[in-house]
Design an enzyme around this catalytic site. Sequence first.
Site, PDB file in Angstrom:
ATOM      1  N   CYS A 226      14.627  63.991  59.864  1.00 18.76           N
ATOM      2  CA  CYS A 226      13.341  63.289  59.700  1.00 18.76           C
ATOM      3  C   CYS A 226      13.334  61.806  59.796  1.00 18.76           C
ATOM      4  O   CYS A 226      13.420  61.169  60.751  1.00 18.76           O
ATOM      5  CB  CYS A 226      12.718  63.763  58.267  1.00 18.76           C
ATOM      6  SG  CYS A 226      10.663  63.847  58.277  1.00 18.76           S
TER       7      CYS A 226
ATOM      8  N   HIS B 216      12.448  69.632  58.852  1.00 22.83           N
ATOM      9  CA  HIS B 216      13.355  69.810  57.822  1.00 22.83           C
ATOM     10  C   HIS B 216      14.159  71.166  58.048  1.00 22.83           C
ATOM     11  O   HIS B 216      13.440  72.372  57.310  1.00 22.83           O
ATOM     12  CB  HIS B 216      12.775  69.818  56.495  1.00 22.83           C
ATOM     13  CG  HIS B 216      12.136  68.344  55.993  1.00 22.83           C
ATOM     14  ND1 HIS B 216      13.008  67.327  55.624  1.00 22.83           N
ATOM     15  CD2 HIS B 216      11.131  67.540  56.293  1.00 22.83           C
ATOM     16  CE1 HIS B 216      12.582  66.378  55.204  1.00 22.83           C
ATOM     17  NE2 HIS B 216      11.446  66.366  55.867  1.00 22.83           N
TER      18      HIS B 216
ATOM     19  N   GLU C 185      16.556  72.174  56.430  1.00 18.33           N
ATOM     20  CA  GLU C 185      17.139  72.273  55.136  1.00 18.33           C
ATOM     21  C   GLU C 185      16.185  73.264  54.335  1.00 18.33           C
ATOM     22  O   GLU C 185      16.559  73.912  53.303  1.00 18.33           O
ATOM     23  CB  GLU C 185      17.843  71.150  54.428  1.00 18.33           C
ATOM     24  CG  GLU C 185      16.671  70.458  53.627  1.00 18.33           C
ATOM     25  CD  GLU C 185      15.793  69.721  54.469  1.00 18.33           C
ATOM     26  OE1 GLU C 185      15.962  69.407  55.834  1.00 18.33           O
ATOM     27  OE2 GLU C 185      14.748  68.851  53.971  1.00 18.33           O
TER      28      GLU C 185
HETATM   29  N1  GLN Z   1      10.601  63.485  55.483  1.00 17.76           N
HETATM   30  C1  GLN Z   1      10.855  62.327  55.826  1.00 17.76           C
HETATM   31  O1  GLN Z   1      11.943  61.840  56.118  1.00 17.76           O
HETATM   32  C2  GLN Z   1       9.613  61.351  56.261  1.00 17.76           C
HETATM   33  C3  GLN Z   1       9.880  60.424  57.197  1.00 17.76           C
HETATM   34  C4  GLN Z   1       8.993  59.160  57.321  1.00 17.76           C
HETATM   35  N2  GLN Z   1       8.751  58.696  56.095  1.00 17.76           N
HETATM   36  C5  GLN Z   1       7.653  59.668  57.725  1.00 17.76           C
HETATM   37  O2  GLN Z   1       6.863  59.956  56.952  1.00 17.76           O
HETATM   38  O3  GLN Z   1       7.515  59.998  58.806  1.00 17.76           O
END
Ligand code: GLN
Length: 375
Positions: free
Chosen positions: A266, A350, A352
């Site tokens: 992410c 994600h 995970e």
């Molecule tokens: N879950 C995250 O790592 C989000 C990454 C970043 N802050 C976004 O909104 O794209």
Amino acid sequence: MPIPALLALEDGSVFHGHAVGATGETTGEVVFNTAMTGYQEILTDPSYSRQLVTLTYPHIGNTGCNAEDVESETVQAAGLIVRDVPRRASNWRSSESLPDYLKRHGIVAIAGIDTRRLTRILRDKGALAGCILAGEQVDAEAALAKARAFPGLNGMDLAKVVTTARTYAWNEGVYNLDKTTFSQPARRFKVVAYDFGVKRNILRLLAEQGCDITVVPAQTPATEVLAMKPDGVFLSNGPGDPAACDYAIAATKTFLEAKIPLFGICLGHQIMGLALGAKTLKMKFGHHGANHPVKDLDDGRVLITSQNHGFAVDPATLPANVRVTHNSLFDGSLQGFALTDRPAFCFQGHPEASPGPHDIGYLFDRFAQLMQEAR
Ligand SMILES: NC(=O)CC[C@H](N)C(=O)O
């Protein structure tokens, strides 16, 4: 009598409901999440820092709250917006109701509003700044002014705000099937994990791969990490605008030059893109849910994934030594890539989960395999 609350959006929309958390005020970017379960994991995911989360599933709080289902040590979302909180929570693990949990953490939350209408506004106009006021006297004009004063997440570096204050070893081990005891898998790899707002389930899944994990603060220089002689470096998820994390982008450039095995999730994926010279952009309303289809371009499989991001790497700006590995089947946006000349790869969603399906958990095996091959 319920305590009144209202939500105002920067576009002038006002929703009246009642308080289900702390009283007071909170502002942030309003985003909708379509997951049907996992509200406690969502609330404690540091990636939601400075965001007010609305859940499209109408009944939130049915299973109460417990001490285990947290993704960090406290509630990280700036506020919660729901349709309805059931009067009774029912689950054998529940130790506290959702409203009590929110009050204990000082989180302002509103229920009793039309979350479908709210979500349609966000889908049409994109993520908007909002303000929730909760208390006996709530003034819509005051809430509108506060919503309009929120600067927005563009350019906001929040990774260095939510990160750990000091380096620590992750020793929790791996859950046994009974979900209450842990075992310690044999440690095969030394991994340094950058905490930009890391979720605990990532550390658990790395531990399951036999990683001996040292978690370091977001601004730790690459030289310090390389001096620890890790087998691999992990770049975590996190809140805010990735392009504002210049220290993390610089460190990642060094790791890429050093050809050390690298895995990003992410925010970590976005930082890897930026370190390669690619650009990130703010999406209209982002991806927040637990049912997003993603295609693995290597074998054509469709994986149902957990997602939470509002920024994305622009695939048109990626350099030639990058191979796109995953795409979103919702909007075609970039979901994962790997380097062709370095042991480095990353994923936008994600893997995970927590909450969400585990279809793409194989990426953790891939990281272990990369570290094994690099030996
Ligand atoms: N879950 C995250 O790592 C989000 C990454 C970043 N802050 C976004 O909104 O794209």
